[in-house]
Scaffold this motif. Structure first.
Motif, mmCIF file in Angstrom:
data_model
loop_
_atom_site.group_PDB
_atom_site.id
_atom_site.type_symbol
_atom_site.label_atom_id
_atom_site.label_comp_id
_atom_site.label_asym_id
_atom_site.label_seq_id
_atom_site.Cartn_x
_atom_site.Cartn_y
_atom_site.Cartn_z
ATOM 1 N N ASP A 44 3.194 3.046 3.389
ATOM 2 C CA ASP A 44 4.163 1.948 3.382
ATOM 3 C C ASP A 44 5.508 2.390 3.941
ATOM 4 N N GLY A 45 5.830 3.671 3.800
ATOM 5 C CA GLY A 45 7.093 4.167 4.329
ATOM 6 C C GLY A 45 7.099 4.243 5.842
ATOM 7 N N ILE A 46 5.946 4.455 6.440
ATOM 8 C CA ILE A 46 5.841 4.539 7.890
ATOM 9 C C ILE A 46 5.606 3.159 8.511
ATOM 10 N N ALA A 47 4.710 2.396 7.906
ATOM 11 C CA ALA A 47 4.345 1.065 8.422
ATOM 12 C C ALA A 47 4.349 0.077 7.261
ATOM 13 N N PRO A 48 5.510 -0.498 6.921
ATOM 14 C CA PRO A 48 5.591 -1.427 5.780
ATOM 15 C C PRO A 48 4.490 -2.484 5.848
ATOM 16 N N ILE A 49 3.721 -2.589 4.762
ATOM 17 C CA ILE A 49 2.501 -3.398 4.812
ATOM 18 C C ILE A 49 2.661 -4.809 4.256
ATOM 19 N N ALA A 50 3.749 -5.116 3.598
ATOM 20 C CA ALA A 50 3.921 -6.459 3.032
ATOM 21 C C ALA A 50 3.840 -7.507 4.140
ATOM 22 N N GLY A 51 2.971 -8.486 3.949
ATOM 23 C CA GLY A 51 2.802 -9.546 4.932
ATOM 24 C C GLY A 51 1.967 -9.156 6.135
ATOM 25 N N ARG A 52 1.442 -7.934 6.136
ATOM 26 C CA ARG A 52 0.642 -7.459 7.254
ATOM 27 C C ARG A 52 -0.852 -7.573 6.971
ATOM 28 N N LYS A 53 -1.627 -7.605 8.046
ATOM 29 C CA LYS A 53 -3.078 -7.648 7.940
ATOM 30 C C LYS A 53 -3.593 -6.210 7.986
#
Length: 239
Positions: A44-53
């Motif tokens: 999550d720190g590298i690629a914030p996942i909230a709202g992502r597929k």
């Protein structure tokens, strides 16, 4: 289910036998529960996942997939171990986890069906259990969108990892069932990096994961000699 491409039946049977224990935090899967917050925070720190597929390849009983959904991601977890998937589905119902679905399909088959469909792909502690790890890496690269991220974790193949991850963890400390890992299937970081480059993924970050068996503490470091994770990105503009 007939989709058994790039899967070892013995490995599937091994994890199916333990399926009912996936969510017992004091079971053979305790290490996965204990490292999950570290893995989730790193991803999550590298690629914030909230709202992502997000796609979780080799999701097992859904420990990481469930936690990513609770972070606000729309998650699909895939595996070829039917019993583990059923446990994951049951846990999602019991825990009222929204935003997570599970499916029995191989990464290669899903890549043919849904290329470029995910913002983030994770494949954790899975590559060392398949006959052709490079094929899974290629499928993960095909599944992610241009600009998207693919994360892998696995175990180095060297004397130290044999002593720590197999002899120590499985035979001396009993942290994992005996036979969980086969030394010849472990993957050196240089090998995984080569698989990623061949699949068209750019390496962005590598982290090691260390463990103190006395305090049961895990932490991330620059030491990739046993457990390690790699963050890669597919070239292209982030959508």
């Amino acid at each position: 289910m007939t989709d058994t491409v790039n899967a070892d039946p013995a490995e599937l049977a091994k994890f199916s036998e333990l399926a009912h224990r996936w969510w017992d935090v004091e079971s053979e899967f305790r290490p996965l529960h204990e490292i999950n917050p570290l893995r989730l925070e790193w991803i999550d720190g590298i690629a914030p996942i909230a709202g992502r597929k997000v796609l979780d390849v080799g999701c097992g009983g859904g420990i990481l997939a469930d936690s990513m959904a609770r972070k606000g991601a729309e998650v699909l977890g895939i595996d070829l171990a039917d019993k583990a998937l059923k446990v994951a589905q049951l846990h999602a119902l019991e825990a009222s986890t929204r935003g997570v679905k599970y499916r029995a399909v191989s990464a290669e088959a899903l890549a043919a069906e849904q290329p470029g469909n995910f913002d983030v792909v994770t494949c954790m502690e899975m590559l060392e259990h398949v006959p052709q790890p490079a094929s899974v890496v290629k499928a993960c690269a095909d599944l992610v969108k241009p600009g998207g991220w693919v994360f892998f974790s696995t175990i180095h193949r060297n004397l130290k990892s044999f002593l720590f991850a197999i002899v120590g963890a499985e035979y001396l400390l009993g942290l994992l069932p005996r036979g969980t890992h086969e030394y010849q299937k472990l993957i050196r970081p240089s090998e995984l990096a080569a698989y990623c480059r061949a699949a068209g993924l750019d390496l962005r970050q590598t982290r090691g994961m260390e463990h103190n068996p006395i305090t049961r503490r895990y932490w991330l470091s620059g030491d990739t000699s046993v457990n390690y994770m790699i963050a890669t990105q597919k070239p292209g503009q982030v959508q």
